[in-house]
Design a protein around this motif. Structure first.
Motif, PDB file in Angstrom:
ATOM      1  N   GLY A  87      21.364  18.088-157.361  1.00 26.99           N
ATOM      2  CA  GLY A  87      20.491  17.195-156.607  1.00 26.99           C
ATOM      3  C   GLY A  87      20.864  15.725-156.692  1.00 26.99           C
ATOM      4  N   ARG A  88      22.088  15.432-157.122  1.00 25.78           N
ATOM      5  CA  ARG A  88      22.495  14.037-157.283  1.00 25.78           C
ATOM      6  C   ARG A  88      23.069  13.452-155.999  1.00 25.78           C
ATOM      7  N   LEU A  89      23.427  14.306-155.075  1.00 26.86           N
ATOM      8  CA  LEU A  89      23.796  13.863-153.730  1.00 26.86           C
ATOM      9  C   LEU A  89      23.602  15.039-152.790  1.00 26.86           C
ATOM     10  N   ALA A  90      23.626  14.777-151.498  1.00 26.41           N
ATOM     11  CA  ALA A  90      23.513  15.817-150.481  1.00 26.41           C
ATOM     12  C   ALA A  90      24.753  15.782-149.606  1.00 26.41           C
ATOM     13  N   LEU A  91      25.127  16.940-149.084  1.00 24.42           N
ATOM     14  CA  LEU A  91      26.339  17.005-148.287  1.00 24.42           C
ATOM     15  C   LEU A  91      26.261  16.135-147.033  1.00 24.42           C
ATOM     16  N   ASP A  92      25.070  15.922-146.528  1.00 19.92           N
ATOM     17  CA  ASP A  92      24.930  15.130-145.310  1.00 19.92           C
ATOM     18  C   ASP A  92      24.582  13.669-145.590  1.00 19.92           C
ATOM     19  N   ASP A  93      24.738  13.261-146.842  1.00 17.60           N
ATOM     20  CA  ASP A  93      24.591  11.830-147.169  1.00 17.60           C
ATOM     21  C   ASP A  93      25.758  11.053-146.562  1.00 17.60           C
ATOM     22  N   PRO A  94      25.511   9.865-146.037  1.00 14.98           N
ATOM     23  CA  PRO A  94      26.613   9.038-145.523  1.00 14.98           C
ATOM     24  C   PRO A  94      27.487   8.523-146.671  1.00 14.98           C
ATOM     25  N   THR A 107      30.060  11.710-143.392  1.00 17.30           N
ATOM     26  CA  THR A 107      29.265  12.241-144.493  1.00 17.30           C
ATOM     27  C   THR A 107      30.163  12.915-145.532  1.00 17.30           C
ATOM     28  N   VAL A 108      29.564  13.253-146.662  1.00 21.08           N
ATOM     29  CA  VAL A 108      30.302  13.979-147.700  1.00 21.08           C
ATOM     30  C   VAL A 108      30.802  15.307-147.146  1.00 21.08           C
ATOM     31  N   ARG A 109      29.976  15.975-146.365  1.00 19.62           N
ATOM     32  CA  ARG A 109      30.386  17.254-145.760  1.00 19.62           C
ATOM     33  C   ARG A 109      31.637  17.071-144.891  1.00 19.62           C
ATOM     34  N   HIS A 110      31.657  16.007-144.113  1.00 15.83           N
ATOM     35  CA  HIS A 110      32.810  15.752-143.254  1.00 15.83           C
ATOM     36  C   HIS A 110      34.087  15.594-144.073  1.00 15.83           C
ATOM     37  N   LEU A 111      34.003  14.890-145.190  1.00 13.97           N
ATOM     38  CA  LEU A 111      35.184  14.720-146.036  1.00 13.97           C
ATOM     39  C   LEU A 111      35.700  16.069-146.528  1.00 13.97           C
ATOM     40  N   LEU A 112      34.815  16.894-147.047  1.00 15.93           N
ATOM     41  CA  LEU A 112      35.227  18.171-147.635  1.00 15.93           C
ATOM     42  C   LEU A 112      35.677  19.165-146.579  1.00 15.93           C
ATOM     43  N   ASN A 113      35.113  19.083-145.367  1.00  9.94           N
ATOM     44  CA  ASN A 113      35.517  19.964-144.263  1.00  9.94           C
ATOM     45  C   ASN A 113      36.727  19.435-143.498  1.00  9.94           C
ATOM     46  N   GLN A 114      37.201  18.236-143.856  1.00  5.29           N
ATOM     47  CA  GLN A 114      38.304  17.584-143.140  1.00  5.29           C
ATOM     48  C   GLN A 114      37.933  17.332-141.673  1.00  5.29           C
ATOM     49  N   THR A 115      36.683  17.012-141.417  1.00  2.33           N
ATOM     50  CA  THR A 115      36.214  16.733-140.052  1.00  2.33           C
ATOM     51  C   THR A 115      35.666  15.316-139.939  1.00  2.33           C
TER      52      THR A 115
END
Length: 450
Positions: A87-94, A107-115
């Motif tokens: 709970g220290r960050l969310a994947l959709d946090d900017p 977002t964090v999700r974009h970085l990890l998905n390479q998108t």
């Protein structure tokens, strides 16, 4: 029924001797200096072993430290996802919340998905590779988006290096310490580290291997390719990835879930029924795979890098062994390709000697057609006849750009072309020198026309 299934699984599980024998055959066929592999099934390591030697002359074993290059991305993704689980960050946090230099909307999700919309072409790779810490990396980072975040996929190491910096800021720890606490130690991977030490790897030149220090570029502690590990530790990682470890099912599912625009998840991508990720450095190569349907896991690591990567072929053989099939003999691709290049280089030299030797004859024929001074058409046609000599010179001048283009847009710098691409670089340089020599000889013979 359970005993029947268990017996069938044991029957299909490759014996250590068969893995060792296959690895010895693979080493002979590929000519690699050293290779280590591990096969896991369910909650156990079937076999971890090594063959060949490192640059210090020591035998490669299951405990030999090996650089795994971009296989590191799955480790980085797991580390970041532990912060999500806590709970220290969310994947959709900017991302801009922690790294103000990153464009808005990423977002964090974009970085990890390479998108994220970032690509090698939209950032200054050379400047980023001059940095030495992730903090400095994020500070000097300047990048534009080639597409809105989440709308396109582009493989770019910058994504995972920025994700590693986010992990540093959120955790309050240096990235290597964070990964040790969040991933490596919980899995019992005591011989694994981000930015760890490994012996010099090897490059191949026309079939011959020679040791070289890994090319220095960017922070040693990074999220895109900094992990150094062993086959034994990779076994623990693969067991955990197949659901027998401290990672909750939600974390594993998130890592494997494709993005909305590509099959790539977070450090894993589907291929032929497996989930895989490969890694290529300048002197090391690696590949990992898991089979969610059978519970098998595989990793192959080599301390040599060339124009042809043998790790996938060796992995295919290990998969065949676990399926009760006879593995095809890997190897030959690198040697054949490099021998062809050597032949092209020798041909270029021979043509250069012939061209220089015949320069007088060539110029005599051209001068015999000279209608007198001031005839522009003759000069234009003569210059056009010499253009082929300049083609290899032009290729050498734009060599990094050409290789970057055929590498699906990945930026390749001059220094890197003297590592994995060394045979091709030598041939391009020889062809350029040969063409230039013929050009100079012809121009020299034509000097009387001025």
């Amino acid at each position: 029924m359970k005993s029947l299934v268990f017996g069938l699984v044991l029957a299909l599980t490759p014996a250590p001797a068969s893995v060792d024998g296959y690895l010895d055959d693979a080493l002979d066929a590929t000519g690699l200096p050293g290779v280590s592999v591990v096969v896991t099934h369910g909650d156990r390591v079937v076999h971890a072993t090594g063959a060949g030697h490192d640059s210090a002359g020591s035998p490669v074993t299951a405990d030999t430290p090996m650089r795994v290059a971009s296989v590191s991305k799955s480790f980085t993704a797991a580390g970041v996802l532990t912060l999500v689980e806590d709970g220290r960050l969310a994947l959709d946090d900017p991302v801009r919340r922690w790294l103000p230099t990153v464009p808005g909307g990423v977002t964090v999700r974009h970085l990890l998905n390479q998108t994220s919309g970032l690509a090698d072409s939209s950032v200054n790779i050379g400047e980023l590779e001059s940095t030495r810490t992730l903090a400095e990396y994020a500070e000097v980072f300047e990048g534009t988006l080639v597409a809105p975040p989440g709308t396109t996929w582009s493989y770019c190491n910058v994504n995972y290096d920025l994700a590693a910096r986010v992990a540093e800021v959120v955790s309050g720890q240096p990235f290597d310490e964070f990964m040790a606490d969040a991933v490596f130690e919980p899995l019992g991977m005591h011989d694994t580290a981000v930015g760890g030490a490994a012996a010099d790897g090897y490059n191949s030149l026309f079939g011959m291997w020679f040791s070289r220090p890994e090319l220095d570029g960017g922070p040693a502690v990074n999220g895109a390719g900094g992990v150094v590990t062993t086959a034994a530790d990779m076994g623990r990682w693969l067991v955990a990835q197949n659901g027998h470890g401290p990672f909750p099912a939600s974390l594993l599912e998130t890592m494997r879930e494709p993005s909305a625009v590509d099959q790539y998840g977070m450090g894993w991508a589907p291929a032929d029924g497996l989930l895989v990720h490969s890694g290529n450095l300048w002197t090391y190569n690696a590949v990992q795979a898991i089979d969610p349907s059978t519970g098998y896991g595989y990793a192959v690591m080599t301390n040599g890098a060339g124009l042809y990567d043998d790790t996938q072929d060796i992995l295919d053989g290990l998969v065949s062994l676990t399926r009760g099939e006879s593995p095809a003999s890997p190897g030959g691709g690198r040697q054949t390709f490099e021998w062809v290049l050597a032949g092209i280089g020798l041909l270029a030299l021979a043509l250069a000697v012939l061209g220089v030797a015949r320069a007088r004859r060539w110029s005599t024929r051209r001068l015999a057609q000279h209608p007198g001074r001031g005839r522009l058409r003759w000069w234009v046609w003569t210059c056009l006849r010499m253009v082929p000599c300049l083609l290899p010179v032009s290729l050498l001048v734009f060599y990094p750009q050409v290789v970057s283009f055929i590498s699906a847009g990945r930026t390749v710098l001059w220094a890197q072309l003297f590592y994995f691409a060394l045979p091709l670089t030598v041939v391009v340089a020889v062809a350029a020198v040969a063409g230039f020599a013929v050009l100079v000889a012809r121009v020299w013979r034509l000097r009387s026309a001025w």
